[in-house]
Write a protein that holds these residues in place. Structure first.
Motif, PDB file in Angstrom:
ATOM      1  N   SER A  80       0.842  -1.195   0.000  1.00 26.37           N
ATOM      2  CA  SER A  80       0.000   0.000   0.000  1.00 26.37           C
ATOM      3  C   SER A  80       0.883   1.252   0.000  1.00 26.37           C
ATOM      4  N   GLU A  81       0.256   2.355  -0.394  1.00 22.44           N
ATOM      5  CA  GLU A  81       0.903   3.658  -0.272  1.00 22.44           C
ATOM      6  C   GLU A  81       0.355   4.326   0.997  1.00 22.44           C
ATOM      7  N   ILE A  82       1.287   4.768   1.919  1.00 20.99           N
ATOM      8  CA  ILE A  82       0.849   5.359   3.192  1.00 20.99           C
ATOM      9  C   ILE A  82       1.499   6.738   3.384  1.00 20.99           C
ATOM     10  N   HIS A  83       1.018   7.434   4.420  1.00 23.27           N
ATOM     11  CA  HIS A  83       1.632   8.705   4.838  1.00 23.27           C
ATOM     12  C   HIS A  83       2.584   8.438   5.995  1.00 23.27           C
ATOM     13  N   ARG A  84       3.796   9.036   5.968  1.00 28.12           N
ATOM     14  CA  ARG A  84       4.570   9.104   7.209  1.00 28.12           C
ATOM     15  C   ARG A  84       3.731   9.969   8.155  1.00 28.12           C
ATOM     16  N   HIS A  85       3.355   9.432   9.275  1.00 33.48           N
ATOM     17  CA  HIS A  85       2.314  10.046  10.093  1.00 33.48           C
ATOM     18  C   HIS A  85       2.641  11.497  10.469  1.00 33.48           C
ATOM     19  N   ARG A  86       3.885  11.772  10.744  1.00 31.67           N
ATOM     20  CA  ARG A  86       4.227  13.117  11.215  1.00 31.67           C
ATOM     21  C   ARG A  86       4.369  14.100  10.053  1.00 31.67           C
ATOM     22  N   ILE A  91       4.968   7.215   1.174  1.00 31.21           N
ATOM     23  CA  ILE A  91       5.928   6.126   0.947  1.00 31.21           C
ATOM     24  C   ILE A  91       5.143   4.843   0.662  1.00 31.21           C
ATOM     25  N   TRP A  92       5.856   3.843   0.133  1.00 30.87           N
ATOM     26  CA  TRP A  92       5.244   2.538  -0.139  1.00 30.87           C
ATOM     27  C   TRP A  92       5.730   1.530   0.898  1.00 30.87           C
ATOM     28  N   VAL A  93       4.797   0.736   1.425  1.00 31.00           N
ATOM     29  CA  VAL A  93       5.132  -0.267   2.423  1.00 31.00           C
ATOM     30  C   VAL A  93       4.500  -1.602   2.049  1.00 31.00           C
ATOM     31  N   ARG A  94       5.080  -2.677   2.616  1.00 25.78           N
ATOM     32  CA  ARG A  94       4.512  -4.021   2.458  1.00 25.78           C
ATOM     33  C   ARG A  94       4.256  -4.561   3.845  1.00 25.78           C
ATOM     34  N   GLU A  95       3.006  -5.013   4.084  1.00 22.46           N
ATOM     35  CA  GLU A  95       2.602  -5.427   5.425  1.00 22.46           C
ATOM     36  C   GLU A  95       2.350  -6.929   5.489  1.00 22.46           C
ATOM     37  N   HIS A  96       2.658  -7.488   6.654  1.00 22.73           N
ATOM     38  CA  HIS A  96       2.263  -8.844   7.022  1.00 22.73           C
ATOM     39  C   HIS A  96       1.605  -8.738   8.394  1.00 22.73           C
ATOM     40  N   ALA A  97       0.496  -9.422   8.606  1.00 19.03           N
ATOM     41  CA  ALA A  97      -0.194  -9.302   9.903  1.00 19.03           C
ATOM     42  C   ALA A  97      -0.953 -10.582  10.205  1.00 19.03           C
ATOM     43  N   HIS A  98      -1.255 -10.779  11.496  1.00 14.22           N
ATOM     44  CA  HIS A  98      -2.099 -11.897  11.893  1.00 14.22           C
ATOM     45  C   HIS A  98      -2.856 -11.509  13.157  1.00 14.22           C
ATOM     46  N   ALA A  99      -3.894 -12.231  13.468  1.00 15.88           N
ATOM     47  CA  ALA A  99      -4.739 -11.942  14.626  1.00 15.88           C
ATOM     48  C   ALA A  99      -4.342 -12.817  15.806  1.00 15.88           C
ATOM     49  N   LEU A 100      -4.356 -12.227  17.004  1.00 19.53           N
ATOM     50  CA  LEU A 100      -4.154 -12.975  18.247  1.00 19.53           C
ATOM     51  C   LEU A 100      -5.507 -13.127  18.926  1.00 19.53           C
ATOM     52  N   GLY A 112       1.783  -7.297  13.518  1.00 21.60           N
ATOM     53  CA  GLY A 112       2.221  -7.290  12.143  1.00 21.60           C
ATOM     54  C   GLY A 112       3.540  -6.593  11.951  1.00 21.60           C
ATOM     55  N   THR A 113       4.023  -6.632  10.713  1.00 16.88           N
ATOM     56  CA  THR A 113       5.269  -5.955  10.345  1.00 16.88           C
ATOM     57  C   THR A 113       4.986  -5.021   9.182  1.00 16.88           C
ATOM     58  N   VAL A 114       5.808  -3.953   9.087  1.00 18.27           N
ATOM     59  CA  VAL A 114       5.697  -2.963   8.023  1.00 18.27           C
ATOM     60  C   VAL A 114       7.079  -2.748   7.447  1.00 18.27           C
ATOM     61  N   GLU A 115       7.224  -2.959   6.121  1.00 16.65           N
ATOM     62  CA  GLU A 115       8.526  -2.806   5.469  1.00 16.65           C
ATOM     63  C   GLU A 115       8.452  -1.671   4.464  1.00 16.65           C
ATOM     64  N   ASP A 116       9.389  -0.732   4.580  1.00 20.73           N
ATOM     65  CA  ASP A 116       9.461   0.394   3.646  1.00 20.73           C
ATOM     66  C   ASP A 116      10.038  -0.125   2.324  1.00 20.73           C
ATOM     67  N   ILE A 117       9.217  -0.104   1.276  1.00 24.42           N
ATOM     68  CA  ILE A 117       9.667  -0.606  -0.035  1.00 24.42           C
ATOM     69  C   ILE A 117       9.638   0.509  -1.069  1.00 24.42           C
ATOM     70  N   SER A 118       9.865   1.734  -0.614  1.00 27.70           N
ATOM     71  CA  SER A 118       9.819   2.865  -1.546  1.00 27.70           C
ATOM     72  C   SER A 118      10.849   2.715  -2.647  1.00 27.70           C
ATOM     73  N   ASP A 119      12.051   2.213  -2.271  1.00 26.76           N
ATOM     74  CA  ASP A 119      13.065   2.010  -3.300  1.00 26.76           C
ATOM     75  C   ASP A 119      12.607   0.951  -4.306  1.00 26.76           C
ATOM     76  N   LEU A 120      11.977  -0.067  -3.769  1.00 24.22           N
ATOM     77  CA  LEU A 120      11.429  -1.092  -4.674  1.00 24.22           C
ATOM     78  C   LEU A 120      10.345  -0.513  -5.566  1.00 24.22           C
ATOM     79  N   GLU A 121       9.542   0.376  -5.000  1.00 18.44           N
ATOM     80  CA  GLU A 121       8.493   0.989  -5.798  1.00 18.44           C
ATOM     81  C   GLU A 121       9.071   1.879  -6.875  1.00 18.44           C
ATOM     82  N   HIS A 122      10.249   2.457  -6.622  1.00 12.27           N
ATOM     83  CA  HIS A 122      10.916   3.227  -7.671  1.00 12.27           C
ATOM     84  C   HIS A 122      11.281   2.295  -8.831  1.00 12.27           C
ATOM     85  N   SER A 123      11.827   1.127  -8.454  1.00  8.68           N
ATOM     86  CA  SER A 123      12.115   0.125  -9.484  1.00  8.68           C
ATOM     87  C   SER A 123      10.832  -0.336 -10.151  1.00  8.68           C
TER      88      SER A 123
END
Length: 617
Positions: A80-86, A91-100, A112-123
């Motif tokens: 997804s494309e998200i906002h840096r909150h502040r 930026i573009w991020v890739r998420e993995h998540a699960h429920a407890l 969950g985890t959030v990975e900044d893939i903006s460089d990948l999105e440039h590619s």
């Protein structure tokens, strides 16, 4: 997250978090704090109120994330494309998540985890620019062991192709599958599974139905780039082939109409693909020879092998002449062996309708027309013409021979008559002269009858048909027979059975009289001593029948079979009966020339009956 894993949580190089189902952030590791532009976890937690409304650039992205969590209990590779909150920087991020869940199965929180893939999105942008040059959709997909499909890349061409966004397809691995045409879905699924199981490239064409009801034809090509028990990754392309498919359908419809038109003529239709070597045949074509499709195997060589060996060279020459362009069409007549072993003559016509880039014939269509009846008629006509020519030659020869015989024969008869007149009666010379006259007259009768028979058989007999009364002709014929009594035989009586008011008969007077004299004379010759000759006239349908019956010894079936053959005299010589042996044969030919028939029936000891049947006037 448990305290035992706090060090792992803190030092994880990608963002990690725990959040409440209502969207409240509960924990965030340093990497996630950094991604959002804050200095401490506490600062981030105070600032974030609602992840869904404050983080994602696309408003509906949070709903899709939650839908996948609710359905699968986890989310993997959610890009997804998200906002840096502040700073609100995108930026573009890739998420993995699960429920407890708690002990009762209720969702307690999400991790969950959030990975900044903006460089990948440039590619990715660079890849998009390349993929945009492809007419259609470029994709990369991962197939999980459980059959789940996850798209890791979808080019922007999917919008024009299927009316979907790349994000929709990547978020929902079945988005495209749901567009498959119901009639093609099972076939595509089976082909996909077969390609996956074998590790081969999938290449298939099928239809899709878009959300607006539009129907399209797609060509899909998917090649494996990584295969393992854990995951199978593929790269491929999907292009729109609707225009080609419609053109093929129009061409097929045109061909079917053409074939239907040809079939309606009763001809057999064939369609030969010279590039593949396949040939198809219409039902009428197969029925013409009594074969099935399996018998001919769609192979033109099989049909060529059924062609009569004598006709093959000419057939191949005519075919090659059309292939090379020397003739505008292919036309040939030849024989084909049918399923029942019989030979059938056909007129084969064809036309090359497609050629390859080098001008070689690629496709040829044509017909077979059954001309067996015409060829048989031609053969009969040729045979008839040959026979007619032979008869004419025979008649001309006989005419010349007759002319050459008559002149000296008439001289012999004339001088014999003069010599007999000057000889004393009862002398030996007078007897000998009588034999000369008798033999000469017999020979003259034979020449006349041979000429008449030849003319009748060749159809050159000159007739003068008129309406005649049958009874007077019969009386005249009997008078002529009585005027020339047979030597040593007592005269016969005539028993008549003639009803009144018979219709006239249509015949040639001289020839009918000739036939009646012959029949009556034979009845007298072959009668028993003192026997009677029975004559009856009757109307039978549109004909008048003359019946002549004797009271003689009768005939066997074998004798009747030879009765009307030329020069057939049966036992006449033994019984001392004179004749040429041509009388009955000539009489039958004369009857047929006048449109009638002459037949005989008899049995030993019961005499013989001859029936002359001639048409009414």
């Amino acid at each position: 997250m448990h305290d035992d894993f706090s060090s792992f949580f803190d030092f994880l190089p990608i963002g990690a978090y725990r959040s409440h189902p209502d969207g409240t952030m509960l924990r965030a590791n340093p990497a996630l704090v950094h991604i959002n532009g804050y200095s401490t976890e506490a600062e981030l937690l105070r600032a974030v109120r609602d992840i869904g409304s404050e983080w994602y650039v696309q408003p509906g992205r949070r709903r899709e994330f939650m839908r996948l969590l609710a359905r699968d209990g986890q989310v993997q590779g959610f890009v997804s494309e998200i906002h840096r909150h502040r700073s609100r920087e995108r930026i573009w991020v890739r998420e993995h998540a699960h429920a407890l869940r708690d002990a009762e199965g209720r969702v307690r929180c999400y991790e969950g985890t959030v990975e900044d893939i903006s460089d990948l999105e440039h590619s990715r942008d660079q890849v998009d620019r390349i993929a945009d040059q492809v007419s259609g959709m470029v994709f990369r997909t991962v197939m999980q062991p459980d059959g789940t499909r996850v798209f890791s890349y979808v080019s922007r061409g999917v919008r024009e192709l299927l009316g979907l966004t790349p994000e929709q397809v990547m978020a929902d691995g079945d988005a495209i599958r749901r567009l498959w045409h119901p009639a093609d879905a099972a076939r595509v699924a089976a082909a996909s599974e077969a390609a996956r199981a074998s590790g081969r490239t999938l290449s298939i064409e099928h239809r899709v139905v878009l959300t607006d009801g539009t129907e399209k034809w797609l060509h899909v090509r998917s090649t494996p780039v990584h295969l393992s028990p854990q995951r199978s990754e593929y790269a491929g392309v999907v292009i729109d082939v609707t225009a080609r498919k419609r053109a093929e359908a129009r061409l097929l419809e045109s061909n079917e109409r053409w074939k239907l038109a040809l079939n309606s003529t009763g001809d057999g239709v064939w369609d030969w693909n010279l590039q593949t070597g396949d040939e198809t045949y219409s039902e009428q074509f197969l029925a013409m020879y009594g074969y099935t499709e399996a018998d001919l195997a769609h192979n033109p060589r099989v049909l060529d092998s059924l062609t009569h060996p004598d006709d093959v060279p000419a057939m191949l020459r005519d075919r090659e002449a059309h292939f090379s362009g020397r003739t505008p069409t292919y036309v040939n007549e030849h024989r084909v062996r049918c399923h029942d072993g019989q030979w059938k003559w056909v007129l084969s016509r064809g036309l090359v309708i497609e050629r390859d880039a080098d001008g070689r014939p690629a496709r040829m269509i044509g017909t077979h027309t059954d001309i067996t009846a015409r060829r048989q008629a031609d053969a009969l006509r040729i045979e008839r013409d040959r026979a007619e020519a032979a008869n004419q030659a025979k008649t001309q020869l006989l005419s010349r021979v007759s002319h050459e015989l008559r002149t000296p024969l008439n001289a012999v008869l004339g001088f014999a008559q003069l010599l007999q007149r000057d000889l004393p009666p009862g002398s030996t010379a007078t007897e000998w002269t009588g034999h000369i006259l008798q033999a000469g007259r017999h020979l003259l009768d034979l020449v006349d009858e041979v000429l008449d028979l030849s003319a009748a058989q060749s159809g050159q007999l000159q007739l003068s048909l008129s309406d005649l009364s049958a009874e007077p002709l019969l009386d005249e014929a009997w008078s002529m027979v009585q005027a020339a009594p047979l030597a040593g035989r007592p005269p016969c009586s005539l028993v008549r059975d003639i009803p009144p008011a018979l219709p006239p008969v249509r015949a040639d007077r001289r020839r009918l009289l000739q036939v009646l004299v012959n029949l009556l004379s034979n009845a007298v010759k072959y009668n028993r001593p003192g026997g009677a000759v029975h004559v009856a006239l009757r109307a039978d349908g549109p004909a008048i029948v003359f019946e002549v019956r004797d009271e003689g010894e009768g005939l066997t079936p074998e004798q009747i079979a030879r009765l009307f053959s030329p020069f057939e005299r049966l036992d006449a010589a033994r019984r001392g009966i004179e004749g040429t042996g041509l009388g009955l044969s000539l009489s039958q030919q004369l009857a047929q020339a006048m449109g009638g028939t002459l037949s005989a029936h008899s049995a030993p000891g019961q005499g013989a009956t001859f029936a002359l049947r001639l048409p009414w006037a």
